[in-house]
Design a protein around this motif. Structure first.
Motif, PDB file in Angstrom:
ATOM      1  N   GLY A 164      72.327  67.146  31.758  1.00 32.16           N
ATOM      2  CA  GLY A 164      71.934  65.831  32.244  1.00 32.16           C
ATOM      3  C   GLY A 164      72.063  64.731  31.214  1.00 32.16           C
ATOM      4  N   VAL A 165      72.979  64.895  30.262  1.00 29.94           N
ATOM      5  CA  VAL A 165      73.207  63.886  29.228  1.00 29.94           C
ATOM      6  C   VAL A 165      74.357  62.976  29.666  1.00 29.94           C
ATOM      7  N   PHE A 166      74.170  61.664  29.506  1.00 27.41           N
ATOM      8  CA  PHE A 166      75.246  60.715  29.795  1.00 27.41           C
ATOM      9  C   PHE A 166      76.060  60.539  28.522  1.00 27.41           C
ATOM     10  N   LEU A 167      77.251  61.130  28.521  1.00 24.81           N
ATOM     11  CA  LEU A 167      78.156  61.063  27.380  1.00 24.81           C
ATOM     12  C   LEU A 167      79.118  59.916  27.637  1.00 24.81           C
ATOM     13  N   VAL A 168      79.073  58.872  26.802  1.00 17.92           N
ATOM     14  CA  VAL A 168      79.771  57.632  27.131  1.00 17.92           C
ATOM     15  C   VAL A 168      80.736  57.230  26.035  1.00 17.92           C
ATOM     16  N   ASP A 169      81.642  56.364  26.435  1.00 16.68           N
ATOM     17  CA  ASP A 169      82.574  55.731  25.492  1.00 16.68           C
ATOM     18  C   ASP A 169      81.869  54.497  24.933  1.00 16.68           C
ATOM     19  N   PRO A 170      81.612  54.445  23.632  1.00 18.06           N
ATOM     20  CA  PRO A 170      80.840  53.324  23.077  1.00 18.06           C
ATOM     21  C   PRO A 170      81.541  51.978  23.174  1.00 18.06           C
ATOM     22  N   SER A 171      82.826  51.989  23.447  1.00 16.86           N
ATOM     23  CA  SER A 171      83.557  50.727  23.515  1.00 16.86           C
ATOM     24  C   SER A 171      83.494  50.093  24.908  1.00 16.86           C
ATOM     25  N   ARG A 172      82.897  50.788  25.882  1.00 11.92           N
ATOM     26  CA  ARG A 172      82.865  50.283  27.250  1.00 11.92           C
ATOM     27  C   ARG A 172      81.441  49.897  27.640  1.00 11.92           C
ATOM     28  N   PRO A 173      81.255  48.861  28.453  1.00  9.64           N
ATOM     29  CA  PRO A 173      79.912  48.528  28.953  1.00  9.64           C
ATOM     30  C   PRO A 173      79.334  49.707  29.734  1.00  9.64           C
ATOM     31  N   LEU A 174      78.036  49.867  29.652  1.00 11.91           N
ATOM     32  CA  LEU A 174      77.390  51.017  30.266  1.00 11.91           C
ATOM     33  C   LEU A 174      77.565  51.022  31.787  1.00 11.91           C
ATOM     34  N   GLU A 175      77.583  49.829  32.411  1.00 16.20           N
ATOM     35  CA  GLU A 175      77.756  49.773  33.865  1.00 16.20           C
ATOM     36  C   GLU A 175      79.059  50.448  34.290  1.00 16.20           C
ATOM     37  N   LYS A 176      80.137  50.209  33.547  1.00 16.35           N
ATOM     38  CA  LYS A 176      81.427  50.803  33.903  1.00 16.35           C
ATOM     39  C   LYS A 176      81.431  52.304  33.658  1.00 16.35           C
ATOM     40  N   GLU A 177      80.754  52.727  32.602  1.00 14.55           N
ATOM     41  CA  GLU A 177      80.679  54.155  32.323  1.00 14.55           C
ATOM     42  C   GLU A 177      79.937  54.893  33.432  1.00 14.55           C
ATOM     43  N   MET A 178      78.816  54.334  33.874  1.00 14.33           N
ATOM     44  CA  MET A 178      78.024  54.984  34.906  1.00 14.33           C
ATOM     45  C   MET A 178      78.777  55.032  36.242  1.00 14.33           C
ATOM     46  N   ALA A 179      79.599  54.038  36.505  1.00 17.74           N
ATOM     47  CA  ALA A 179      80.347  54.006  37.763  1.00 17.74           C
ATOM     48  C   ALA A 179      81.324  55.175  37.869  1.00 17.74           C
ATOM     49  N   LEU A 180      81.763  55.707  36.727  1.00 20.19           N
ATOM     50  CA  LEU A 180      82.712  56.817  36.734  1.00 20.19           C
ATOM     51  C   LEU A 180      82.102  58.082  37.337  1.00 20.19           C
ATOM     52  N   TYR A 181      80.767  58.204  37.286  1.00 25.77           N
ATOM     53  CA  TYR A 181      80.126  59.421  37.758  1.00 25.77           C
ATOM     54  C   TYR A 181      80.180  59.550  39.283  1.00 25.77           C
ATOM     55  N   THR A 182      80.341  58.446  39.996  1.00 24.76           N
ATOM     56  CA  THR A 182      80.363  58.502  41.461  1.00 24.76           C
ATOM     57  C   THR A 182      81.714  58.083  42.043  1.00 24.76           C
ATOM     58  N   LYS A 183      82.662  57.752  41.209  1.00 26.16           N
ATOM     59  CA  LYS A 183      83.951  57.262  41.690  1.00 26.16           C
ATOM     60  C   LYS A 183      84.652  58.319  42.549  1.00 26.16           C
ATOM     61  N   GLY A 184      85.096  57.898  43.726  1.00 25.40           N
ATOM     62  CA  GLY A 184      85.897  58.777  44.570  1.00 25.40           C
ATOM     63  C   GLY A 184      85.122  59.814  45.346  1.00 25.40           C
ATOM     64  N   LYS A 185      83.790  59.776  45.349  1.00 30.90           N
ATOM     65  CA  LYS A 185      82.984  60.778  46.047  1.00 30.90           C
ATOM     66  C   LYS A 185      82.334  60.133  47.270  1.00 30.90           C
ATOM     67  N   THR A 186      83.122  59.806  48.253  1.00 35.36           N
ATOM     68  CA  THR A 186      82.628  59.075  49.424  1.00 35.36           C
ATOM     69  C   THR A 186      81.912  60.015  50.389  1.00 35.36           C
ATOM     70  N   PRO A 187      80.701  59.661  50.833  1.00 34.14           N
ATOM     71  CA  PRO A 187      80.014  60.491  51.826  1.00 34.14           C
ATOM     72  C   PRO A 187      80.779  60.525  53.145  1.00 34.14           C
ATOM     73  N   LYS A 188      80.681  61.621  53.878  1.00 36.36           N
ATOM     74  CA  LYS A 188      81.300  61.723  55.189  1.00 36.36           C
ATOM     75  C   LYS A 188      80.462  60.956  56.208  1.00 36.36           C
ATOM     76  N   LYS A 189      81.141  60.417  57.217  1.00 35.66           N
ATOM     77  CA  LYS A 189      80.412  59.670  58.242  1.00 35.66           C
ATOM     78  C   LYS A 189      79.656  60.596  59.180  1.00 35.66           C
ATOM     79  N   ALA A 190      80.181  61.803  59.374  1.00 34.19           N
ATOM     80  CA  ALA A 190      79.517  62.781  60.244  1.00 34.19           C
ATOM     81  C   ALA A 190      79.996  64.164  59.855  1.00 34.19           C
ATOM     82  N   LEU A 191      79.202  65.166  60.196  1.00 33.69           N
ATOM     83  CA  LEU A 191      79.555  66.560  59.937  1.00 33.69           C
ATOM     84  C   LEU A 191      79.918  67.243  61.251  1.00 33.69           C
TER      85      LEU A 191
END
Length: 637
Positions: free
Chosen positions: A258-285
């Motif tokens: 559960g450690v956030f390993l980040v690139d120090p040269s990037r703003p934290l907001e952009k780093e955190m966005a990478l964790y959910t990028k491309g993982k879209t919830p399904k509309k229905a099962l």
């Protein structure tokens, strides 16, 4: 108008309880009193934080009481009540929701998992609504009173640039007793930040990331996020062809803890966005076609999911999880498919996704119940918000359960037996993302071979001094070949000095476990599965694995206690990382001559000889019953 009473489930963390009080004061003006239904504190540190909360309330002039959990299901307040479900176990949150959905009550949950966003209050009764708590969010000073100062941590506010680029409104403090680290509070959520772990020019280690994660939780509670930049200096020193694999390994370890390993040269907001990028919830099962059904939330815990499988034996499985749990979702999907079940799954946006969980699963439950399919829901996984969403998706006739220890508690009352005797260590390893590649694939208990192995151990000093020339060793290896069809080269024989002890331990474990529904396997290598590829170079050997009533055990055997001491740190880390929080390590010495073993939360020490009267050392195999039943009574927490 009378002031309402504030009712609150109180777990180890005081922050959600205090923030919930702020919610009631904001909406109702004041409270007549606060009543806390408390879980037992896990340890002394958590107890100190709880007492700090009570002192803080006294300073503010808030009347409060502490009551047993069960009282919250029996009492009826005459005046209006506001009920905070946030603290403690999901089992109790669901039971309190069932109890307090009545006139005169307002039931809510404080949700603080959105990184870099303010917490929110999710109201569940009498109507659903969501409130931003940016104005009520805890400050650095309040976190210091509730978390840092009770542990004796001195702190001083700082305005210097942080090692990671936080938004401008973040508050920060240095802790003189923890050189290099910065405690940050932004919009009410705590972060523990270090510029690096040790020397930036050196490799990052699993051990250091594990310790850093634990340090963050001790300082700021379960929601305190550990943030550290990866070691760029070391990465640049590696050959270009190695860099991608090295970084992937670091990230796999960081995700594990559960450690956030980040690139120090990037703003934290952009780093955190990478964790959910491309993982879209399904509309229905897809709707179910056969039963029984199992509904579950995938998280780090594998044992509750395995218990649910053993109990329900589902034909269709519906799994929901958050994007950061993608690998665990894939392992669970592969496991259930290997058992012949049809698997449906979806991501949800994040740990706060109560409504998304409910809305995805409610149509599935309605369809299943209309067709008469049995529906089972496991409440252990995910966050409290997600578990409440799962509960709200259920209709009359669906059965919800919660695993505590080795017992399965039914939400409607009573317990259900888990057929642990049908379980196997390989299954639980698969759910954790590993497989056991056995070093002795044909091995099984054999009385004649066991007698030879025990004779070797009884004459150990003599035998090990002339291992290759020993007639006893040669008889043992010949009988091994005869019984199991496995031969060893002359070069391999020298490396087999540990085999007699490993076989003795394996044989006695099987003797004890077989009548009680457990299974043991002799040693091999733990090989990471897909999704764990970055850890493939970490080829890890164990001397045995066994499964007993919901607990996965790893075995380490050494001739002396000195050998076990040398392996203790590594073994403790292996048990935690491969087996999870509830796993254990069995450390067995042929002879114990020294002082007590090092303290460890997940290792148990035994010895075939010696160790009498030494605290923390048990006799093998005589004390196996005591060792394997050491876990406390169920806590529902």
């Amino acid at each position: 108008m009378q002031a309402p009473v504030y009712l609150c489930l109180l777990g180890n963390d005081p922050a959600p309880a205090y923030l919930g009080l702020k919610v009631v004061e904001r909406e109702a003006g004041r409270v007549a009193k606060a009543v806390f239904y408390s879980f037992p504190a896990w340890n002394e540190e958590y107890g100190k934080k709880r007492q700090a909360l009570f002192r803080f309330l006294s300073e503010k002039g808030v009347l409060y009481e502490e009551r047993p959990l069960e009282k919250g299901l029996e009492e009826a307040e005459a005046r209006e009540v506001w009920v905070n479900l946030t603290g403690g176990a999901k089992y109790w949150a669901v039971r309190f929701l069932r109890r307090w959905r009545r006139p005169g009550a307002r039931v809510f949950l404080v949700e603080g998992h959105r990184v870099l966003e303010a917490p929110r209050a999710l109201f569940l009764w009498p109507q659903e609504k969501e409130l931003s708590l940016e104005g009520e969010a805890l400050t650095l000073e309040e976190y210091a009173k509730l978390y840092l100062e009770p542990q004796g941590e001195a702190w001083e506010g700082v305005r210097v640039p942080l090692p990671v680029a936080f938004p401008p409104r973040a508050q920060a403090a240095r802790l003189p007793g923890r050189e290099g680290g910065v405690f940050v509070v932004h919009l009410g959520l705590p972060y523990w930040v270090r510029p690096h772990l040790g020397d930036e020019a050196k490799d990052m280690s699993r051990k250091a990331l594990s310790a850093f994660s634990g340090e963050a939780k001790r300082l700021g509670g379960q929601l305190c996020l550990p943030v550290v930049p990866y070691h760029k200096a070391h990465l640049r020193s590696r050959h270009p062809r190695e860099q991608e694999n090295v970084l992937a390994r670091w990230k796999a370890w960081a995700q594990e803890y559960g450690v956030f390993l980040v690139d120090p040269s990037r703003p934290l907001e952009k780093e955190m966005a990478l964790y959910t990028k491309g993982k879209t919830p399904k509309k229905a099962l897809p709707l179910p076609q056969e039963g029984p059904l199992l509904l579950a939330l995938v998280s780090e815990q594998a044992v509750p999911l395995y218990a649910a499988y053993l109990y329900a034996r589902p034909r269709e499985v519906y799994l929901l999880t958050t994007p950061e749990m993608e690998s665990r979702l894939r392992w669970a999907e592969a496991f259930f498919r290997s058992k012949g079940a049809r698997v449906r799954w979806s991501f949800v946006p994040g740990p706060w996704a109560l409504r998304e969980v409910r809305d995805l699963l409610a149509p599935v439950v309605r369809e299943a119940l209309s067709k008469g399919f049995p529906v089972h829901a496991n409440l252990n996984g995910g966050t409290t918000a997600m578990a409440l969403g799962l509960y709200l998706a259920l209709g009359e006739g669906a059965q919800a359960h919660y695993l505590d220890g080795d017992r399965l508690f039914l939400l409607d009352g009573g317990e259900a037996e888990v057929p642990w005797e049908e379980g196997a260590p390989e299954d639980l390893l698969a759910l954790r993302g590993y497989r056991l590649e056995g070093s002795y694939p044909g091995a099984r208990p054999d009385p004649g071979l066991l007698a030879l192995a025990e004779e070797i151990l009884g004459r150990w000093d003599e035998v090990q001094a002339s291992w290759k020339a020993s007639p006893l060793v040669q008889r043992f290896l010949r009988l091994w070949r005869k019984r199991f069809g496995q031969t060893f080269s002359k070069e391999e024989e020298e490396s087999l000095k540990g085999l007699p002890l490993e076989y003795v331990v394996y044989s006695h474990l099987n003797d004890y476990l077989a009548p009680r529904g457990g299974q043991a396997r002799i040693g091999g290598h733990l090989v990471p599965l897909g999704g764990n590829e970055a850890l493939a170079p970490q080829y890890t050997e164990v001397d045995g694995v066994f499964f007993h009533r919901g607990t996965l055990w790893f075995v380490e055997c050494k001739p002396t206690d000195e050998g076990l001491r040398e392996r203790a740190l590594l073994m403790g880390e292996l048990v935690r990382s491969v087996g999870g929080v509830g796993a254990r390590g069995l450390m067995v010495a042929r002879r114990w001559r020294g002082a007590p073993p090092p303290a460890s939360p997940n290792l148990v020490y035994m010895a075939l000889e010696g160790g009498e009267g030494v605290p923390g050392v048990y006799r093998f195999p005589q004390d196996l019953g005591e060792v394997l039943s050491r876990d406390p009574a169920p806590r529902k927490g």
